[in-house]
Design a protein around this motif. Structure first.
Motif, PDB file in Angstrom:
ATOM      1  N   ARG A   3      27.575  -2.847  87.619  1.00  0.00           N
ATOM      2  CA  ARG A   3      28.979  -3.232  87.469  1.00  0.00           C
ATOM      3  C   ARG A   3      29.210  -4.700  87.823  1.00  0.00           C
ATOM      4  O   ARG A   3      29.958  -5.410  87.149  1.00  0.00           O
ATOM      5  CB  ARG A   3      29.835  -2.330  88.369  1.00  0.00           C
ATOM      6  N   SER A   4      28.565  -5.154  88.896  1.00  0.00           N
ATOM      7  CA  SER A   4      28.744  -6.535  89.336  1.00  0.00           C
ATOM      8  C   SER A   4      28.247  -7.528  88.284  1.00  0.00           C
ATOM      9  O   SER A   4      28.901  -8.537  87.992  1.00  0.00           O
ATOM     10  CB  SER A   4      28.003  -6.748  90.659  1.00  0.00           C
ATOM     11  N   THR A   5      27.069  -7.224  87.715  1.00  0.00           N
ATOM     12  CA  THR A   5      26.515  -8.098  86.679  1.00  0.00           C
ATOM     13  C   THR A   5      27.407  -8.107  85.450  1.00  0.00           C
ATOM     14  O   THR A   5      27.628  -9.155  84.827  1.00  0.00           O
ATOM     15  CB  THR A   5      25.104  -7.635  86.291  1.00  0.00           C
ATOM     16  N   ALA A   6      27.945  -6.933  85.107  1.00  0.00           N
ATOM     17  CA  ALA A   6      28.846  -6.837  83.955  1.00  0.00           C
ATOM     18  C   ALA A   6      30.088  -7.694  84.167  1.00  0.00           C
ATOM     19  O   ALA A   6      30.554  -8.374  83.252  1.00  0.00           O
ATOM     20  CB  ALA A   6      29.236  -5.383  83.720  1.00  0.00           C
ATOM     21  N   LEU A   7      30.623  -7.675  85.381  1.00  0.00           N
ATOM     22  CA  LEU A   7      31.802  -8.485  85.682  1.00  0.00           C
ATOM     23  C   LEU A   7      31.517  -9.972  85.508  1.00  0.00           C
ATOM     24  O   LEU A   7      32.339 -10.722  84.977  1.00  0.00           O
ATOM     25  CB  LEU A   7      32.278  -8.205  87.109  1.00  0.00           C
ATOM     26  N   GLN A   8      30.345 -10.398  85.957  1.00  0.00           N
ATOM     27  CA  GLN A   8      29.986 -11.801  85.818  1.00  0.00           C
ATOM     28  C   GLN A   8      29.836 -12.193  84.350  1.00  0.00           C
ATOM     29  O   GLN A   8      30.266 -13.277  83.934  1.00  0.00           O
ATOM     30  CB  GLN A   8      28.682 -12.093  86.573  1.00  0.00           C
ATOM     31  N   LYS A   9      29.252 -11.301  83.552  1.00  0.00           N
ATOM     32  CA  LYS A   9      29.094 -11.581  82.130  1.00  0.00           C
ATOM     33  C   LYS A   9      30.455 -11.634  81.435  1.00  0.00           C
ATOM     34  O   LYS A   9      30.689 -12.459  80.554  1.00  0.00           O
ATOM     35  CB  LYS A   9      28.203 -10.515  81.484  1.00  0.00           C
ATOM     36  N   ILE A  10      31.346 -10.750  81.853  1.00  0.00           N
ATOM     37  CA  ILE A  10      32.690 -10.739  81.265  1.00  0.00           C
ATOM     38  C   ILE A  10      33.413 -12.048  81.577  1.00  0.00           C
ATOM     39  O   ILE A  10      34.077 -12.635  80.719  1.00  0.00           O
ATOM     40  CB  ILE A  10      33.498  -9.536  81.799  1.00  0.00           C
ATOM     41  N   ARG A  11      33.282 -12.507  82.798  1.00  0.00           N
ATOM     42  CA  ARG A  11      33.929 -13.766  83.174  1.00  0.00           C
ATOM     43  C   ARG A  11      33.391 -14.938  82.358  1.00  0.00           C
ATOM     44  O   ARG A  11      34.138 -15.831  81.950  1.00  0.00           O
ATOM     45  CB  ARG A  11      33.725 -14.018  84.667  1.00  0.00           C
ATOM     46  N   LYS A  12      32.078 -14.933  82.102  1.00  0.00           N
ATOM     47  CA  LYS A  12      31.486 -15.990  81.286  1.00  0.00           C
ATOM     48  C   LYS A  12      32.007 -15.918  79.852  1.00  0.00           C
ATOM     49  O   LYS A  12      32.283 -16.943  79.219  1.00  0.00           O
ATOM     50  CB  LYS A  12      29.965 -15.881  81.300  1.00  0.00           C
ATOM     51  N   CYS A  13      32.132 -14.689  79.334  1.00  0.00           N
ATOM     52  CA  CYS A  13      32.660 -14.509  77.981  1.00  0.00           C
ATOM     53  C   CYS A  13      34.102 -15.000  77.884  1.00  0.00           C
ATOM     54  O   CYS A  13      34.492 -15.641  76.903  1.00  0.00           O
ATOM     55  CB  CYS A  13      32.585 -13.036  77.570  1.00  0.00           C
ATOM     56  N   LEU A  41      36.202  -1.212  82.986  1.00  0.00           N
ATOM     57  CA  LEU A  41      36.759  -2.252  83.842  1.00  0.00           C
ATOM     58  C   LEU A  41      38.114  -2.697  83.308  1.00  0.00           C
ATOM     59  O   LEU A  41      38.273  -2.914  82.106  1.00  0.00           O
ATOM     60  CB  LEU A  41      35.814  -3.453  83.902  1.00  0.00           C
ATOM     61  N   SER A  42      39.071  -2.819  84.207  1.00  0.00           N
ATOM     62  CA  SER A  42      40.408  -3.254  83.808  1.00  0.00           C
ATOM     63  C   SER A  42      40.523  -4.772  83.939  1.00  0.00           C
ATOM     64  O   SER A  42      39.642  -5.435  84.492  1.00  0.00           O
ATOM     65  CB  SER A  42      41.458  -2.588  84.695  1.00  0.00           C
ATOM     66  N   GLU A  43      41.630  -5.311  83.467  1.00  0.00           N
ATOM     67  CA  GLU A  43      41.875  -6.740  83.612  1.00  0.00           C
ATOM     68  C   GLU A  43      41.986  -7.120  85.086  1.00  0.00           C
ATOM     69  O   GLU A  43      41.565  -8.210  85.497  1.00  0.00           O
ATOM     70  CB  GLU A  43      43.151  -7.137  82.867  1.00  0.00           C
ATOM     71  N   LEU A  44      42.537  -6.209  85.887  1.00  0.00           N
ATOM     72  CA  LEU A  44      42.625  -6.469  87.322  1.00  0.00           C
ATOM     73  C   LEU A  44      41.236  -6.536  87.945  1.00  0.00           C
ATOM     74  O   LEU A  44      40.972  -7.394  88.792  1.00  0.00           O
ATOM     75  CB  LEU A  44      43.451  -5.384  88.018  1.00  0.00           C
ATOM     76  N   ASP A  45      40.335  -5.648  87.522  1.00  0.00           N
ATOM     77  CA  ASP A  45      38.957  -5.677  88.039  1.00  0.00           C
ATOM     78  C   ASP A  45      38.311  -7.028  87.762  1.00  0.00           C
ATOM     79  O   ASP A  45      37.627  -7.589  88.623  1.00  0.00           O
ATOM     80  CB  ASP A  45      38.120  -4.572  87.386  1.00  0.00           C
ATOM     81  N   VAL A  46      38.525  -7.529  86.560  1.00  0.00           N
ATOM     82  CA  VAL A  46      37.942  -8.813  86.177  1.00  0.00           C
ATOM     83  C   VAL A  46      38.552  -9.940  87.011  1.00  0.00           C
ATOM     84  O   VAL A  46      37.853 -10.837  87.490  1.00  0.00           O
ATOM     85  CB  VAL A  46      38.153  -9.085  84.677  1.00  0.00           C
ATOM     86  N   SER A  47      39.858  -9.887  87.202  1.00  0.00           N
ATOM     87  CA  SER A  47      40.527 -10.915  87.996  1.00  0.00           C
ATOM     88  C   SER A  47      40.052 -10.900  89.445  1.00  0.00           C
ATOM     89  O   SER A  47      39.827 -11.944  90.059  1.00  0.00           O
ATOM     90  CB  SER A  47      42.047 -10.717  87.951  1.00  0.00           C
ATOM     91  N   LEU A  48      39.878  -9.688  89.996  1.00  0.00           N
ATOM     92  CA  LEU A  48      39.454  -9.567  91.396  1.00  0.00           C
ATOM     93  C   LEU A  48      38.040 -10.089  91.608  1.00  0.00           C
ATOM     94  O   LEU A  48      37.668 -10.434  92.740  1.00  0.00           O
ATOM     95  CB  LEU A  48      39.547  -8.107  91.847  1.00  0.00           C
ATOM     96  N   ALA A  49      37.257 -10.155  90.531  1.00  0.00           N
ATOM     97  CA  ALA A  49      35.899 -10.689  90.638  1.00  0.00           C
ATOM     98  C   ALA A  49      35.909 -12.171  90.960  1.00  0.00           C
ATOM     99  O   ALA A  49      34.886 -12.739  91.360  1.00  0.00           O
ATOM    100  CB  ALA A  49      35.130 -10.436  89.346  1.00  0.00           C
ATOM    101  N   GLU A  50      37.064 -12.820  90.795  1.00  0.00           N
ATOM    102  CA  GLU A  50      37.179 -14.239  91.122  1.00  0.00           C
ATOM    103  C   GLU A  50      37.310 -14.463  92.626  1.00  0.00           C
ATOM    104  O   GLU A  50      37.198 -15.594  93.100  1.00  0.00           O
ATOM    105  CB  GLU A  50      38.399 -14.841  90.424  1.00  0.00           C
ATOM    106  N   VAL A  51      37.563 -13.397  93.364  1.00  0.00           N
ATOM    107  CA  VAL A  51      37.748 -13.504  94.815  1.00  0.00           C
ATOM    108  C   VAL A  51      36.393 -13.399  95.508  1.00  0.00           C
ATOM    109  O   VAL A  51      35.562 -12.566  95.157  1.00  0.00           O
ATOM    110  CB  VAL A  51      38.686 -12.395  95.332  1.00  0.00           C
ATOM    111  N   SER A  52      36.173 -14.253  96.488  1.00  0.00           N
ATOM    112  CA  SER A  52      34.915 -14.220  97.236  1.00  0.00           C
ATOM    113  C   SER A  52      35.190 -14.220  98.737  1.00  0.00           C
ATOM    114  O   SER A  52      36.262 -14.618  99.185  1.00  0.00           O
ATOM    115  CB  SER A  52      34.039 -15.415  96.866  1.00  0.00           C
ATOM    116  N   GLU A  53      34.202 -13.769  99.494  1.00  0.00           N
ATOM    117  CA  GLU A  53      34.287 -13.730 100.954  1.00  0.00           C
ATOM    118  C   GLU A  53      33.172 -14.577 101.551  1.00  0.00           C
ATOM    119  O   GLU A  53      32.087 -14.667 100.994  1.00  0.00           O
ATOM    120  CB  GLU A  53      34.129 -12.297 101.458  1.00  0.00           C
TER     121      GLU A  53
END
Length: 236
Positions: A3-13, A41-53
């Motif tokens: 899931r994490s890798t998919a989110l990163q690929k989606i952000r690049k796309c 994955l929802s649009e919110l899931d993709v947006s939340l991937a921009e948050v880091s700790e």
């Protein structure tokens, strides 16, 4: 692909979808949607991937000094981050951490900036203890050194205030991210060793003068166009 890798690929796309080439943009957008559907994955899931700790070790395990808490808050606010003090789960576990949560790369930048400033503040504190406070009683030394550090933080606050604050959309995203974590939080009471007595104004002034030596400068990374800091003071 997880899931994490998919989110990163989606952000690049999605980044490619902003291309001036309409065919390239359309293809990237289709690929992003395909991945979102495949991994539910929802649009919110993709947006939340921009948050880091990012975490930095604190000086105390349970109750940080007032000046250190003030410094952590200043840095977090300057970079639009939310700040948490993570205490050990049990008494046998050593160490607590300051956690900075922000929109990438703000979390990492804030944590790095705080670690540099904290190191500098402690170095200035040691110098002050060894010179101006060398003849004081141990209890008074610690108390007066805290006042010195409060002055030091106050001087740095003006420089940190020059940096941009987060937008409403970014603040809302951070709130959504924290809510998603389902973390149990409570207000932190920092340790004020001068709560019962008058602070020495001279210590405060000397701390302020020492803190003015810390110089923070804006910078831009060429590859990511991300804001970062250069700490040009004498970092001991």
């Amino acid at each position: 692909m997880d899931r994490s890798t998919a989110l990163q690929k989606i952000r690049k796309c999605l980044a490619l979808a902003r291309s001036a080439n309409e065919h390239e943009a359309a293809a990237a957008l289709r690929q992003a949607r395909k991945l979102m559907d495949a991994y539910q994955l929802s649009e919110l899931d993709v947006s939340l991937a921009e948050v880091s700790e990012a975490k930095i070790k604190a000086s105390a395990s349970r109750q940080p000094a007032l000046w250190e808490a003030a410094l952590a808050n200043l840095v977090a606010s300057a970079f639009g981050c939310r700040l948490f003090f993570l205490m050990p789960a049990n008494a046998s576990t050593v160490g607590a951490y300051w956690q900075f949560i922000g929109i990438e790369p703000a979390g990492d930048i804030a944590a790095y900036g705080f670690s540099c400033l904290l190191r500098q503040a402690k170095a200035a504190r040691r110098d002050y203890l060894a010179t101006a406070l060398q003849r004081c009683r141990p209890a008074n030394k610690t108390r007066r050194a805290d006042v010195f550090c409060q002055g030091w933080v106050g001087a740095v606050a003006r420089q940190l205030g020059e940096f941009a604050q987060p937008s409403e959309a970014q603040s809302a995203l951070l709130t959504a991210y924290i809510d998603q974590q389902n973390a149990i939080t409570r207000s932190l009471t920092a340790r004020d060793r001068n709560a019962r007595g008058a602070a020495n104004r001279q210590d405060l002034v000397q701390g302020h003068l020492a803190g003015r030596a810390a110089r923070l400068h804006h910078g831009v990374a060429r590859d990511t166009q991300a804001r970062h800091l250069e700490f040009l003071s004498q970092d001991k």
